[in-house]
Design a protein around this motif. Structure first.
Motif, PDB file in Angstrom:
ATOM      1  N   VAL A 199       0.852  -1.187   0.000  1.00 46.43           N
ATOM      2  CA  VAL A 199       0.000   0.000   0.000  1.00 46.43           C
ATOM      3  C   VAL A 199       0.892   1.243   0.000  1.00 46.43           C
ATOM      4  O   VAL A 199       1.882   1.310   0.727  1.00 46.43           O
ATOM      5  N   GLY A 200       0.547   2.203  -0.847  1.00 42.50           N
ATOM      6  CA  GLY A 200       1.301   3.443  -0.939  1.00 42.50           C
ATOM      7  C   GLY A 200       2.357   3.449  -2.031  1.00 42.50           C
ATOM      8  O   GLY A 200       2.857   4.505  -2.398  1.00 42.50           O
ATOM      9  N   GLU A 201       2.691   2.275  -2.576  1.00 41.57           N
ATOM     10  CA  GLU A 201       3.702   2.194  -3.648  1.00 41.57           C
ATOM     11  C   GLU A 201       3.061   2.436  -5.001  1.00 41.57           C
ATOM     12  O   GLU A 201       1.866   2.227  -5.188  1.00 41.57           O
ATOM     13  N   MET A 202       3.897   2.852  -5.956  1.00 40.23           N
ATOM     14  CA  MET A 202       3.463   2.999  -7.338  1.00 40.23           C
ATOM     15  C   MET A 202       3.503   1.639  -8.004  1.00 40.23           C
ATOM     16  O   MET A 202       4.453   0.867  -7.818  1.00 40.23           O
ATOM     17  N   ALA A 203       2.463   1.348  -8.792  1.00 43.29           N
ATOM     18  CA  ALA A 203       2.409   0.102  -9.549  1.00 43.29           C
ATOM     19  C   ALA A 203       1.816   0.411 -10.910  1.00 43.29           C
ATOM     20  O   ALA A 203       1.151   1.433 -11.099  1.00 43.29           O
ATOM     21  N   SER A 204       2.067  -0.453 -11.866  1.00 40.86           N
ATOM     22  CA  SER A 204       1.464  -0.303 -13.181  1.00 40.86           C
ATOM     23  C   SER A 204       0.901  -1.646 -13.610  1.00 40.86           C
ATOM     24  O   SER A 204       1.315  -2.701 -13.132  1.00 40.86           O
ATOM     25  N   VAL A 205      -0.043  -1.572 -14.518  1.00 35.62           N
ATOM     26  CA  VAL A 205      -0.712  -2.762 -15.009  1.00 35.62           C
ATOM     27  C   VAL A 205       0.118  -3.340 -16.147  1.00 35.62           C
ATOM     28  O   VAL A 205       0.519  -2.624 -17.057  1.00 35.62           O
ATOM     29  N   ILE A 206       0.385  -4.621 -16.058  1.00 37.48           N
ATOM     30  CA  ILE A 206       1.147  -5.294 -17.111  1.00 37.48           C
ATOM     31  C   ILE A 206       0.333  -5.218 -18.399  1.00 37.48           C
ATOM     32  O   ILE A 206      -0.857  -5.496 -18.399  1.00 37.48           O
ATOM     33  N   ASN A 207       0.965  -4.837 -19.494  1.00 37.48           N
ATOM     34  CA  ASN A 207       0.346  -4.762 -20.822  1.00 37.48           C
ATOM     35  C   ASN A 207      -0.781  -3.744 -20.912  1.00 37.48           C
ATOM     36  O   ASN A 207      -1.715  -3.914 -21.677  1.00 37.48           O
ATOM     37  N   ASP A 208      -0.720  -2.695 -20.121  1.00 38.03           N
ATOM     38  CA  ASP A 208      -1.702  -1.628 -20.213  1.00 38.03           C
ATOM     39  C   ASP A 208      -0.999  -0.329 -19.835  1.00 38.03           C
ATOM     40  O   ASP A 208       0.115  -0.347 -19.328  1.00 38.03           O
ATOM     41  N   SER A 209      -1.661   0.780 -20.070  1.00 38.11           N
ATOM     42  CA  SER A 209      -1.035   2.068 -19.785  1.00 38.11           C
ATOM     43  C   SER A 209      -1.407   2.611 -18.411  1.00 38.11           C
ATOM     44  O   SER A 209      -0.977   3.690 -18.040  1.00 38.11           O
ATOM     45  N   VAL A 210      -2.207   1.874 -17.647  1.00 32.86           N
ATOM     46  CA  VAL A 210      -2.649   2.344 -16.331  1.00 32.86           C
ATOM     47  C   VAL A 210      -1.533   2.189 -15.307  1.00 32.86           C
ATOM     48  O   VAL A 210      -0.889   1.146 -15.221  1.00 32.86           O
ATOM     49  N   LYS A 211      -1.319   3.260 -14.544  1.00 31.70           N
ATOM     50  CA  LYS A 211      -0.361   3.216 -13.435  1.00 31.70           C
ATOM     51  C   LYS A 211      -0.924   4.082 -12.325  1.00 31.70           C
ATOM     52  O   LYS A 211      -1.745   4.964 -12.567  1.00 31.70           O
ATOM     53  N   GLY A 212      -0.490   3.804 -11.094  1.00 28.02           N
ATOM     54  CA  GLY A 212      -0.984   4.616  -9.996  1.00 28.02           C
ATOM     55  C   GLY A 212      -0.480   4.128  -8.654  1.00 28.02           C
ATOM     56  O   GLY A 212       0.426   3.292  -8.570  1.00 28.02           O
ATOM     57  N   ARG A 255      -6.236  -7.832 -10.135  1.00 30.46           N
ATOM     58  CA  ARG A 255      -5.642  -8.954  -9.416  1.00 30.46           C
ATOM     59  C   ARG A 255      -4.157  -8.632  -9.226  1.00 30.46           C
ATOM     60  O   ARG A 255      -3.546  -7.959 -10.050  1.00 30.46           O
ATOM     61  N   MET A 256      -3.601  -9.146  -8.157  1.00 34.71           N
ATOM     62  CA  MET A 256      -2.178  -8.916  -7.865  1.00 34.71           C
ATOM     63  C   MET A 256      -1.313  -9.344  -9.055  1.00 34.71           C
ATOM     64  O   MET A 256      -0.337  -8.680  -9.394  1.00 34.71           O
ATOM     65  N   SER A 257      -1.681 -10.440  -9.723  1.00 29.78           N
ATOM     66  CA  SER A 257      -0.893 -10.962 -10.842  1.00 29.78           C
ATOM     67  C   SER A 257      -0.900 -10.043 -12.062  1.00 29.78           C
ATOM     68  O   SER A 257      -0.082 -10.196 -12.965  1.00 29.78           O
ATOM     69  N   GLU A 258      -1.821  -9.058 -12.106  1.00 28.40           N
ATOM     70  CA  GLU A 258      -1.889  -8.135 -13.231  1.00 28.40           C
ATOM     71  C   GLU A 258      -1.020  -6.900 -13.028  1.00 28.40           C
ATOM     72  O   GLU A 258      -0.909  -6.065 -13.921  1.00 28.40           O
ATOM     73  N   LEU A 259      -0.393  -6.783 -11.851  1.00 25.83           N
ATOM     74  CA  LEU A 259       0.371  -5.585 -11.512  1.00 25.83           C
ATOM     75  C   LEU A 259       1.846  -5.877 -11.338  1.00 25.83           C
ATOM     76  O   LEU A 259       2.238  -7.004 -11.044  1.00 25.83           O
ATOM     77  N   VAL A 260       2.622  -4.831 -11.488  1.00 20.40           N
ATOM     78  CA  VAL A 260       4.057  -4.906 -11.259  1.00 20.40           C
ATOM     79  C   VAL A 260       4.487  -3.564 -10.664  1.00 20.40           C
ATOM     80  O   VAL A 260       3.858  -2.539 -10.904  1.00 20.40           O
ATOM     81  N   SER A 261       5.525  -3.602  -9.863  1.00 20.75           N
ATOM     82  CA  SER A 261       6.076  -2.364  -9.321  1.00 20.75           C
ATOM     83  C   SER A 261       6.369  -1.432 -10.481  1.00 20.75           C
ATOM     84  O   SER A 261       6.890  -1.845 -11.512  1.00 20.75           O
ATOM     85  N   TYR A 262       6.029  -0.156 -10.350  1.00 15.46           N
ATOM     86  CA  TYR A 262       6.171   0.776 -11.462  1.00 15.46           C
ATOM     87  C   TYR A 262       7.593   0.809 -12.010  1.00 15.46           C
ATOM     88  O   TYR A 262       7.803   0.865 -13.213  1.00 15.46           O
TER      89      TYR A 262
END
Length: 179
Positions: free
Chosen positions: A6-19, A42-49
């Protein structure tokens, strides 16, 4: 993906969404983008920014090609499109998509769709048309799911329905009205 907090930046794998990660509950992560909109993934759809680039399916050249196609469609009104319309057919977005899987194609179409909808919200447009074609209805269903998320999770006031039959054919486009 282990290590996301919580509080970290992450982005969606294969998409332009980050936050910023707002909450994590079991396998579901609530992500708030730069516009203040909140999305569940889902956690599996995200990666550290900071690691996002190593997870992208396609290279920067392809991303630039998509950006140029959007500009061609929106600003130069390619194929007589009005400024409030976008054609999401993959052949309108990319010159060559032969080596892409159906999932990759859908991912690119939805990335363009989301970018166009965000632009419409930012510019205060009253109405847009998302041309998706009839096909098997997969893209249309994804678009409607995205619009429902905007409406219910992010409280964006919008209505949507099939666009004019005489202009777009039966079920070939979705008209979105912001109110």
């Amino acid at each position: 993906m282990p290590g996301l907090k919580v509080g970290e930046m992450a982005s969606v794998i294969n998409d332009s969404v980050k936050g910023v990660i707002k909450s994590i509950s079991a396998d579901i992560v609530l992500l708030e983008d730069e516009h203040g909109l909140q999305w569940e993934y889902r956690m599996s759809e995200l990666v550290s920014y900071k690691d996002h680039d190593s997870y992208k399916l396609n290279d920067v050249a392809l991303s630039k090609e998509i950006d140029q196609k959007i500009k061609d469609q929106i600003f130069e009104k390619k194929h007589q499109l009005r400024s409030n319309e976008i054609d999401l057919h993959i052949e309108e977005l990319l010159d060559d998509h032969r080596n892409m899987t159906n999932h990759e194609i859908l991912t690119k179409q939805m990335a363009v769709c989301k970018q166009f909808v965000q632009m419409a919200i930012e510019k205060g447009m009253n109405k847009i048309v998302l041309i998706h074609g009839k096909g098997e209805g997969v893209l249309k269903a994804e678009i409607h799911s995205y619009l429902n998320k905007l409406r219910y999770y992010n409280e964006v006031h919008l209505e949507y329905h099939d666009a004019s039959f005489s202009e777009y054919g039966f079920g070939g486009a979705t008209e979105v009205v912001f109110n």
